[in-house]
Structure formats: structure tokens, C-alpha cells
Design a protein around this motif. Structure first.
Motif, mmCIF file in Angstrom:
data_model
loop_
_atom_site.group_PDB
_atom_site.id
_atom_site.type_symbol
_atom_site.label_atom_id
_atom_site.label_comp_id
_atom_site.label_asym_id
_atom_site.label_seq_id
_atom_site.Cartn_x
_atom_site.Cartn_y
_atom_site.Cartn_z
ATOM 1 N N TYR A 181 0.680 -1.201 -0.167
ATOM 2 C CA TYR A 181 0.038 0.065 -0.023
ATOM 3 C C TYR A 181 0.771 1.065 0.044
ATOM 4 O O TYR A 181 1.099 1.884 -1.010
ATOM 5 N N ARG A 182 1.387 1.608 1.106
ATOM 6 C CA ARG A 182 1.967 3.068 1.134
ATOM 7 C C ARG A 182 3.076 3.158 0.445
ATOM 8 O O ARG A 182 3.587 4.043 -0.042
ATOM 9 N N GLN A 183 4.013 1.984 0.326
ATOM 10 C CA GLN A 183 5.037 2.154 -0.195
ATOM 11 C C GLN A 183 5.005 1.447 -1.783
ATOM 12 O O GLN A 183 5.946 1.377 -2.655
ATOM 13 N N GLY A 184 3.756 1.028 -2.115
ATOM 14 C CA GLY A 184 3.623 0.659 -3.579
ATOM 15 C C GLY A 184 3.059 1.469 -4.562
ATOM 16 O O GLY A 184 3.155 2.878 -4.090
ATOM 17 N N THR A 185 2.295 1.224 -5.532
ATOM 18 C CA THR A 185 1.805 2.224 -6.446
ATOM 19 C C THR A 185 0.903 3.092 -6.059
ATOM 20 O O THR A 185 0.924 4.378 -6.135
ATOM 21 N N ILE A 186 -0.041 2.324 -5.145
ATOM 22 C CA ILE A 186 -1.025 3.395 -4.749
ATOM 23 C C ILE A 186 -0.429 4.331 -3.735
ATOM 24 O O ILE A 186 -0.970 5.501 -3.672
#
Length: 406
Positions: free
Chosen positions: A243-248
């Protein structure tokens, strides 16, 4: 009139039909759960625009705005009408129920059904604000979660993806079979490739939010002291990789950077403010699609029980801050934090301990599965207390038309 008995049919967390009476009752329950405030005289409430008003935190923002601030204005969402074979989407029925509550409360809300990314809908909203609401907009809440967006300038369609950045991610996730039996399974999500990050930022970042502000400012519709908030989420370290470190997460970082740019601009031009509002965990149609989030939310409920703060109460707190009923409280990044109840060290340590112990054999005692199953079903109007699901129900509920006498 189409009238039939509806039973839930689903593929995982996705339900094929929605229950109109269940959706109506759910909205009524949310309305009752929202803290009330001093009465605002009819016609005296601020003029608000809520983009994404039919589900999740956008619906909570609409109901809380009505109850806490007595808002008037325009609500925008994108829902499917009923057909001969299918019911309408749940958001269609929730919108009809919300319109009834607004009408009973004496508030002038207009509900538009259309693509909020398009300039045509932006023009419709601007025309309504100009003609029906005195040409002054006081607040804008932006709550859009979408799989794709077409840029009105270029015609390019961008598609968002749920992927980690840099390397593949393995995480536990929670699944249910057709009988509702829970399984904890480990899944792997491959890393973002090519322009995945840029595409996701183009859909879920701040570009459309800023375009809305540009459009309304270009029509001279932003009132003095205008405030705007985009709804966001940070979440737990347990889900950070996806989530926070991903594409989103990259899209959310862009949203927050956009807020800082807009805040400086609005402060200079209309004495206004722009913020992101970081909300706490909840079961929504968007969140159930993210690997690991369902497991995390079920475990969080197992730790906190009734200590989880429902979206409508969180958004009541946001409205208090936007309207000046309470001081605007920001973190070091300029964000309103409505998630502090979730992210305390004590709560996160307890959830992390359960996360490590979670297996298909142990999940029943670690997570509140009954609550989670019911929350997913309630998104579509099923498992709502007080509804007789054996009774036939009318499914061709009309979209709420504006009261032309106003």
C-alpha cells in the motif's frame, strides 16, 4: 415495477446484486450513528461539493456533512442503474436513501450521476453552483477510488494497479469460500513494471482534484475561506509494502503534494485551505481489493472490537475542523489525522502479534470474522439488521431528481 426476492450471490468479495431495502437501512443506521450538532436553519448551511458521495468515506462525508454542518450543494458519484437482469449498484440505492434523508432534513442536495473525471460533469456542477447555490462554494470533499481515468485534454486513458515498487511482495491475505469459510493464504504480487507507477498516479493522485479546483476557480465560484480536503489512507506497517510503499502509495504521496500546492494557492487567492485527511481502516469496496488489507482489518477489529471508529464519526470530526467548529489540527506534513486511534504503538503491536500467528486454523480466534463477513455483505445491502430478506423488494428505484421548486 420490478419486484423480487434477492439473495446474495458473490464471487469472493464482489457481489453481483445489491439489496435496495438493506442499502436504505444501512444509510439510516449511519445517519443515526453520526453525532448531531446544533440545528442549522434551513437554507443557512454551507454549500459543499462531494465527489465520490455514494460509498465508503465519501458517503460518510455526505451524511456527516448533513448532520454536523447542515450542508447544501452537489453530490457526485458514478453508479449503474437497475436493468431487467441486474439490480442497480449498491451506491445507486444508497444515494436514493441519502436523498430522502436530506429532503426530510430540509437540505437542498442535488445528486449527479456521471464520470467525475470528465469536464462535462465539472461543467454541470459549476452551472448548478452558479444558478442554484448563489455562485459560492464553501467546501469540496474529494473521495474518488477508480480503476481508470481518461485525461480530458489528451484523451489518454490511464489504468491504476495494486503493485509493490522495486520487488515482488509476499503477504498473507484473507479469503472466503462460497460458504463463507475463511482461509489465510500467502500470495505474491509482482513488482510494478514499465509505467505502472505513472499510470496509477495519473488515476489516483492529485491531478483530477487540482483540475476540479482550476475549473471552479475559473468560473469564480470559490467563496472566501473556501476549504477542500482529499480523503486518504496511510495504514499499518504490516500492509506498507503493497500500500503506502507501493503504486497506490505513490499516488497518495502525489495527492499530498497537490494538497500543499493548492493550500498555498487558495490561501493567497481566497484565504482558503487545502488538506488531505488521513482516515482509519474500514471495510469498503475499494479496500477489500487490496492484498492483506482484509486480513489486517479483521485482526484490527479483533484487537479493538467496538473501539474501531466508524467512518461517519471520523468524517464528523473532519467537518468540525473544516467549518471552524473545532481547530484545524494538522501533522507535520499538513495532513488531518483521523487514524490516530488505529496507529498507536499498543494497537499495532497487538495486531502484529496476531498477524504472525494467523493461519487458517487460528484465524477464527484472532480476527472478528463474523463482523468482517457481515461488513462485506452490508456493503451491498445484505446482513443489515432489521431487514426481512424473504420479502420481495422493488429494485427499479429511481435516481433522485432535484426539487425544481427550490
Amino acid at each position: 415495477m420490478s419486484e423480487r426476492v434477492l439473495t446474495p450471490r458473490n464471487r469472493g468479495f464482489l457481489f453481483l446484486d445489491s439489496h435496495p431495502t438493506g442499502c436504505e437501512r444501512l444509510v439510516a443506521d449511519m445517519w443515526q450513528a453520526c453525532p448531531d450538532s446544533a440545528s442549522v436553519p434551513e437554507g443557512a448551511g454551507p454549500v459543499a461539493l462531494i465527489i465520490g458521495s455514494s460509498s465508503g468515506y465519501g458517503l460518510a462525508a455526505t451524511l456527516a456533512g448533513l448532520r454536523r454542518a447542515g450542508i447544501r450543494g452537489v453530490m457526485v458519484s458514478f453508479e449503474k442503474a437497475p436493468t431487467e437482469r441486474r439490480t442497480a449498484t449498491a451506491g445507486w440505492y444508497r444515494t436514493a436513501a441519502t436523498a430522502g434523508i436530506a429532503r426530510d432534513a430540509g437540505r437542498d442536495l442535488v445528486f449527479l450521476n456521471g464520470d467525475a473525471f470528465s469536464d462535462a460533469v465539472k461543467d454541470q456542477v459549476a452551472d448548478l453552483v452558479e444558478r442554484r447555490f448563489g455562485g459560492r462554494l464553501d467546501h469540496l470533499i474529494y473521495s474518488v477510488a477508480a480503476p481508470r481515468r481518461t485525461d480530458p485534454d489528451t484523451g489518454t486513458t490511464y489504468t491504476s494497479v495494486l503493485k509493490p515498487v522495486g520487488r515482488a511482495n509476499r503477504t498473507r491475505t484473507l479469503l472466503f469460500d462460497d460458504q463463507g469459510v475463511a482461509e489465510v493464504r500467502e500470495v505474491e504480487t509482482g513488482p510494478a513494471e514499465d509505467d505502472d507507477v505513472e499510470q496509477t498516479v495519473a488515476v489516483m493522485g492529485g491531478a483530477d482534484w487540482e483540475r476540479w479546483i482550476d475549473h471552479l476557480a475559473g468560473r469564480d465560484l470559490l467563496g472566501e475561506g473556501f476549504t477542500t480536503a482529499a480523503l486518504s489512507y496511510i495504514g499499518s506497517p504490516l500492509t506498507a509494502a503493497i500500500y503506502r510503499q507501493g503504486t497506490i502509495g505513490a499516488a497518495k504521496a502525489h495527492l499530498e503534494a497537490t494538497a500543499r500546492t493548492l493550500d498555498e494557492r487558495l490561501g493567497r487567492t481566497v484565504g482558503g485551505r487545502a488538506v488531505t485527511s488521513v482516515n482509519g481502516a474500514a471495510v469498503t469496496q475499494s479496500s477489500t481489493a487490496i492484498p492483506g488489507i482484509a486480513l489486517y482489518t479483521g485482526l484490527l477489529r479483533g484487537v479493538l472490537a467496538e473501539g474501531m471508529v466508524p467512518p461517519v464519526r471520523q468524517l464528523a470530526a473532519l467537518w468540525d475542523q473544516l467549518t471552524g467548529a473545532a481547530p484545524l489540527s494538522l501533522d507535520d506534513e499538513g495532513r488531518v489525522r483521523l487514524d490516530t486511534w488505529e496507529l498507536t504503538d499498543e494497537v499495532q503491536a497487538a495486531v502484529a502479534e496476531r498477524w504472525e500467528a494467523a493461519t487458517t486454523d487460528t484465524i477464527d480466534r484472532l480476527a472478528d470474522l463474523d463482523w468482517f463477513r457481515a461488513e462485506v455483505r452490508r456493503l451491498y445491502g445484505f446482513s443489515v439488521p432489521g431487514v426481512d430478506y424473504t420479502a420481495p423488494v422493488v429494485t427499479d428505484v429511481p435516481w433522485p431528481a432535484p426539487d425544481l421548486a427550490r
